[in-house]
Design an enzyme around this catalytic site. Structure first.
Site, PDB file in Angstrom:
ATOM      1  N   LYS A  95      29.726 -12.029  14.917  1.00 60.09           N
ATOM      2  CA  LYS A  95      30.274 -12.839  13.828  1.00 60.09           C
ATOM      3  C   LYS A  95      30.955 -11.955  12.795  1.00 60.09           C
ATOM      4  O   LYS A  95      30.404 -10.933  12.370  1.00 60.09           O
ATOM      5  CB  LYS A  95      29.155 -13.662  13.180  1.00 60.09           C
ATOM      6  CG  LYS A  95      29.650 -14.625  12.111  1.00 60.09           C
ATOM      7  CD  LYS A  95      28.538 -15.540  11.603  1.00 60.09           C
ATOM      8  CE  LYS A  95      29.063 -16.522  10.559  1.00 60.09           C
ATOM      9  NZ  LYS A  95      28.018 -17.468  10.091  1.00 60.09           N
TER      10      LYS A  95
ATOM     11  N   SER B 276      29.863 -22.071  10.008  1.00 60.05           N
ATOM     12  CA  SER B 276      30.771 -20.949   9.942  1.00 60.05           C
ATOM     13  C   SER B 276      30.724 -20.037  11.161  1.00 60.05           C
ATOM     14  O   SER B 276      31.572 -19.158  11.329  1.00 60.05           O
ATOM     15  CB  SER B 276      30.482 -20.122   8.691  1.00 60.05           C
ATOM     16  OG  SER B 276      29.178 -19.561   8.740  1.00 60.05           O
TER      17      SER B 276
ATOM     18  N   SER C 289      25.496 -23.475   9.431  1.00 62.56           N
ATOM     19  CA  SER C 289      26.490 -22.626  10.083  1.00 62.56           C
ATOM     20  C   SER C 289      26.125 -22.175  11.485  1.00 62.56           C
ATOM     21  O   SER C 289      26.984 -21.669  12.202  1.00 62.56           O
ATOM     22  CB  SER C 289      26.768 -21.390   9.212  1.00 62.56           C
ATOM     23  OG  SER C 289      27.481 -21.754   8.061  1.00 62.56           O
TER      24      SER C 289
END
Length: 489
Positions: free
Chosen positions: A99, A174, A198
């Protein structure tokens, strides 16, 4: 090394091409076993996934920075260590794209922001450090919303991540890049983080498993606010067992993280499906009418309850007391945004997206009393849920209040006919749960009539991740929804 290469620029040899179709589709647990037993090499596995990235990433835009040559070199070194008799780690040879909010030493980490578009960290975040130590090989970075703000993955640096099941739809966020890459076979496991959904929202949108652990289960370092509980790193996988494999590596104590729980991560490896018979399950498809929920999302929750009932669970409609959860979450989130991003906004006027600027400004305007009251509200939610789970073993809720929405929209304008006031409101089904401190996961729960994935949110008692994973594994085995992969060639 900045790792600025694009995935579509190369393929990686005939051997990789021959094995790509098989290797990129294999589950992480099985692939790890093949690697450790030397039935396949790390070089073959990494090359196969790099070829998969080159094949499908241009349509999905999930992997945004690639470090292919470095990854192949690390794979060769991993093969040599194994051949010399070294004991392989649990993630030996597994490729992962990290990420883009998690720092990776020597690999560009942008946070989806023009301010950090060329930032190359010198050290790994703790979650990356642990994955590398367990043998994982970083092949690149996955896309995020700017500063991970919001549950739709788009930013001015890399653009929008598309849903592998329908490229016109959002992949969530996210951790949307990681989830989309996972669903599309670009890597077998994915790291992420979750403040208001997220990990869970993108898992729901892309038909994978995403676990938000209890605060402290997966420690974060570095962290400017190590005592805060709203945000936590966590794992994603294409199955419950794959997510648990990654959890077993990234969980566990660390002296740099004062809230870290003491239980070692290895206890979460290889979760067997739990015995559902006799379990007490509460179900709330629309939070007792407190939240607008699209019919397709509510129907998945109701169907999941019927499945567990068919396995012998005692199911009843029951809604825990979420009083104050919305205000608690929004207050503490704004306060943290001010502390984290206020200095960046001040130093780079006009360079940060307006939603983040507004949230940080709201945090700057908070009084000490407002923050203190929110902390008291957090405590109240914890104890109400502690008592709720003395009666129930599991709570079923919608993950997202809507199925995957138009990727061209910033957020859904309305949910079940109710207008949404801002980019957070449609995520309340996740962020209310964040405020309780309970572990929660999204597990594939079904599909809409258009073929779009919809997850079901399973919430368990505080610090009861192993039992939660077992219940999810039992549901997964009974339904098989997670085995339906996107129709990418």
């Amino acid at each position: 090394m900045s790792g600025d290469g694009t995935a579509s620029a190369r393929t990686h040899g005939t051997g990789a091409a021959r094995s790509a179709g098989a290797l990129h589709e294999r589950d992480a647990v099985g692939l790890a076993r093949m690697l450790q037993e030397k039935r396949v090499s790390a070089r073959e596995v990494v090359a196969a996934h790099l070829d998969r990235i080159a094949e499908v990433n241009p349509r999905v835009n999930a992997v945004v920075t690639l470090c292919a040559e470095r990854a192949l070199e690390e794979a060769a070194a991993a093969d040599e260590r194994l051949a010399s008799g070294a004991v392989p780690g649990p993630l030996h040879g597994l490729p992962v794209a990290v990420k883009d909010t998690h720092a990776t030493a020597g690999v560009r980490t942008t946070l989806g922001s023009p301010v950090f578009a060329h930032h190359v960290p010198e050290a790994d975040d703790l979650v990356v450090e642990r994955m590398r130590a367990a043998g994982a090989i970083v092949v690149g970075k996955t896309n995020v919303p700017e500063f991970a703000a919001g549950s739709h993955t788009f930013n001015p640096v890399f653009g929008t991540t598309r849903n592998p099941y329908d490229a016109s739809r959002s992949a969530g966020g996210s951790s949307g890049g990681g989830a989309a890459a996972l669903a599309a076979g670009m890597h077998p496991i994915a790291d992420g983080s979750d403040m208001g959904g997220s990990l869970r929202n993108p898992a729901s949108f892309t038909n994978v498993v995403g676990l938000r652990p209890s605060p402290g289960r997966v420690p974060a370092w570095p962290s400017a606010m190590p005592w805060e509980t709203l945000s936590t790193p966590g794992p994603m996988g294409r199955s419950v067992a794959d997510a648990a494999l990654l959890l077993s590596v990234i969980a566990g104590p660390d002296p740099r993280a004062p809230m870290a729980l003491g239980e070692p991560g290895r206890v979460f490896a290889d979760p067997w499906p739990a015995e559902v018979r006799g379990a007490r399950v509460a179900v709330a498809p629309d939070f007792g009418g407190a939240l607008p929920v699209a019919p397709e999302a509510a129907a998945v929750v109701t169907a999941a309850a019927r499945t567990l009932e068919g396995l012998g669970a005692a199911v009843e409609e029951a809604v825990p007391d979420f009083s104050g959860a919305d205000g608690v979450f929004r207050t503490l989130r704004a306060w943290q945004f001010h502390l984290a991003w206020g200095p960046v906004i001040e130093a780079h006027p006009g360079a940060v997206k307006e939603a983040v600027v507004r949230n940080a400004a709201a945090g700057a305007a908070l009084s000490g009393e407002r923050v203190g009251r929110a902390k008291q509200g957090l405590a109240g939610l914890y104890h109400r849920f502690r008592l709720f789970f003395e009666r129930y073993d599991l709570l079923l809720l919608p993950v997202s209040q809507v199925p995957p929405f138009d990727a061209g929209a910033e957020y859904p304008a309305e949910v079940a006919g109710r207008p949404m006031g801002d980019y957070l409101e449609w995520m309340a089904s996740c962020y209310w749960v964040s405020a309780t401190g309970c572990p929660a996961l999204s597990v594939p729960g079904g599909f809409t009539g258009e073929g779009l994935p919809v997850g079901v949110q399973m919430v368990g008692p505080h610090r009861a991740e192993r039992r939660l994973l077992g219940m999810a594994a039992a549901f997964e085995a009974a339904t098989g929804y997670g085995r339906r992969r996107p129709g990418l060639s």
